[in-house]
Design a protein around this motif. Structure first.
Motif, short mmCIF file in Angstrom:
data_model
loop_
_atom_site.label_atom_id
_atom_site.label_comp_id
_atom_site.label_asym_id
_atom_site.label_seq_id
_atom_site.Cartn_x
_atom_site.Cartn_y
_atom_site.Cartn_z
N MET A 81 35.81 44.28 40.08
CA MET A 81 36.77 45.30 40.48
C MET A 81 36.37 45.83 41.86
O MET A 81 35.23 46.18 42.09
CB MET A 81 36.79 46.43 39.45
N PRO A 137 36.79 48.62 45.18
CA PRO A 137 37.03 50.07 45.29
C PRO A 137 38.52 50.41 45.27
O PRO A 137 38.91 51.48 44.84
CB PRO A 137 36.39 50.43 46.63
N GLU A 195 39.80 51.15 41.54
CA GLU A 195 39.03 52.04 40.67
C GLU A 195 39.72 53.35 40.31
O GLU A 195 39.10 54.20 39.70
CB GLU A 195 37.66 52.31 41.30
N THR A 245 44.99 53.77 39.67
CA THR A 245 44.57 52.61 40.45
C THR A 245 45.63 52.33 41.51
O THR A 245 46.77 52.84 41.43
CB THR A 245 44.41 51.36 39.58
#
Length: 69
Positions: A1, A3, A6, A40
């Protein structure tokens, strides 16, 4: 994943009711306000896709409505 995925994103809107994404850890640029959706990057993009169905700026929509009435 990465940044970007997140959950550190928010949906922002300007006075012309145009939408964009902005990182939650950054101050909003002048002329933009928090629309209220955070998540997200993809969640925010999906939300924008649902709510921003007319890409014309608010001023143009008002002008066109005035001409047609």
């Amino acid at each position: 994943m990465t940044p970007n995925d997140e959950g550190g994103w928010r949906v922002v809107r300007n006075h012309e009711e145009q939408y964009s994404l902005w990182r939650v850890d950054r101050d909003l640029p002048a002329g933009w306000e928090d629309e209220g959706t955070h998540g997200t990057r993809q969640e925010c993009l999906d939300h924008i896709g649902l709510i921003w169905t007319d890409m014309r700026p608010l001023s143009l929509r008002r002008q066109m409505a005035a001409v047609s009435s």
